[in-house]
Design a protein around this motif. Structure first.
Motif, PDB file in Angstrom:
ATOM      1  N   ASP A 143      63.110-108.162  60.217  1.00 16.60           N
ATOM      2  CA  ASP A 143      61.869-107.631  59.640  1.00 16.60           C
ATOM      3  C   ASP A 143      62.117-107.054  58.245  1.00 16.60           C
ATOM      4  OD1 ASP A 143      60.432-108.228  61.999  1.00 16.60           O
ATOM      5  OD2 ASP A 143      60.859-106.249  62.852  1.00 16.60           O
ATOM      6  N   HIS A 144      63.225-106.326  58.106  1.00 20.74           N
ATOM      7  CA  HIS A 144      63.568-105.759  56.784  1.00 20.74           C
ATOM      8  C   HIS A 144      63.719-106.875  55.765  1.00 20.74           C
ATOM      9  CE1 HIS A 144      65.653-102.156  58.987  1.00 20.74           C
ATOM     10  NE2 HIS A 144      64.339-102.106  59.084  1.00 20.74           N
ATOM     11  N   ALA A 145      64.446-107.923  56.133  1.00 17.25           N
ATOM     12  CA  ALA A 145      64.654-109.060  55.221  1.00 17.25           C
ATOM     13  C   ALA A 145      63.322-109.747  54.913  1.00 17.25           C
ATOM     14  CB  ALA A 145      65.649-110.048  55.828  1.00 17.25           C
ATOM     15  N   ALA A 146      62.469-109.869  55.917  1.00 10.45           N
ATOM     16  CA  ALA A 146      61.165-110.516  55.701  1.00 10.45           C
ATOM     17  C   ALA A 146      60.316-109.706  54.722  1.00 10.45           C
ATOM     18  CB  ALA A 146      60.431-110.687  57.035  1.00 10.45           C
ATOM     19  N   LEU A 147      60.301-108.388  54.882  1.00 16.00           N
ATOM     20  CA  LEU A 147      59.537-107.549  53.950  1.00 16.00           C
ATOM     21  C   LEU A 147      60.051-107.698  52.523  1.00 16.00           C
ATOM     22  CD1 LEU A 147      58.942-104.226  55.911  1.00 16.00           C
ATOM     23  CD2 LEU A 147      57.213-105.862  55.145  1.00 16.00           C
ATOM     24  N   ALA A 148      61.364-107.691  52.363  1.00 20.20           N
ATOM     25  CA  ALA A 148      61.948-107.841  51.029  1.00 20.20           C
ATOM     26  C   ALA A 148      61.592-109.209  50.439  1.00 20.20           C
ATOM     27  CB  ALA A 148      63.465-107.667  51.093  1.00 20.20           C
ATOM     28  N   ARG A 149      61.668-110.263  51.256  1.00 20.40           N
ATOM     29  CA  ARG A 149      61.318-111.613  50.800  1.00 20.40           C
ATOM     30  C   ARG A 149      59.846-111.699  50.402  1.00 20.40           C
ATOM     31  NH1 ARG A 149      63.830-113.396  55.009  1.00 20.40           N
ATOM     32  NH2 ARG A 149      61.953-113.857  56.176  1.00 20.40           N
ATOM     33  N   ILE A 150      58.986-111.119  51.206  1.00 21.36           N
ATOM     34  CA  ILE A 150      57.543-111.154  50.912  1.00 21.36           C
ATOM     35  C   ILE A 150      57.250-110.414  49.615  1.00 21.36           C
ATOM     36  CG2 ILE A 150      55.288-110.288  51.685  1.00 21.36           C
ATOM     37  CD1 ILE A 150      56.363-110.864  54.603  1.00 21.36           C
TER      38      ILE A 150
END
Length: 162
Positions: A143-150
């Protein structure tokens, strides 16, 4: 430009499908509902707003605890006039000082005083606890990686903060 606006206005509307509506509602909720959760503890325990904390924090992390006002406005996501008002209050409280940039006098440097640095050191644990409680501890590494990617895809994450 007017022609482009006309074309956009006459183009058919691509309504949101249910998945897009859920994504958009989630994003709007993050934008509007999360900041008060982060600001409340800072205001209660340290007497500062989230924006004020971000200003102090960014300067505290800069080399020599000094940063150009224009760069600071970008990093804190505020206008130069809003930042100037905040830094003026900080100067009155002895937390910051402003001076012309010795490399280019057209710019102004904001510098954190020792008292300002003490405030950041006191406020940082309050902020981190709020960030963890309101968001990060509820998410996993994916989730952390997804937020950063978004954030990167939407170009709302300054490269300097990556």
């Amino acid at each position: 430009m007017a022609e482009t606006q006309e074309n956009a206005a006459s183009a058919p509307v691509r309504w949101l499908d249910p998945a897009e509506k859920d994504a958009w509602t989630g994003l709007v909720s993050l934008v509007y509902l999360l900041p008060p959760s982060l600001e409340g503890p800072l205001h209660k325990e340290c007497g500062i707003t989230l924006f004020e904390y971000l200003v102090l924090s960014h300067v505290s992390e800069a080399p020599g605890r000094r940063l150009r006002m224009s760069e600071l406005a970008f990093l804190a996501n505020g206008s130069l006039s809003r930042l100037s008002n905040v830094v003026k209050r900080f100067e009155q409280r002895g937390w910051m000082e402003r001076s012309p940039d010795p490399e280019d006098g057209r710019y102004t440097i904001a510098a954190l005083t020792d008292a300002g640095f003490d405030l950041v050191r006191a406020a940082a644990p309050v902020h981190v606890r709020a960030v963890r409680e309101a968001a990060l501890d509820r998410l996993d590494a994916d989730d952390h990686a997804a937020l950063a990617r978004i954030a990167e895809k939407l170009r709302v994450r300054p490269v300097d903060l990556a």
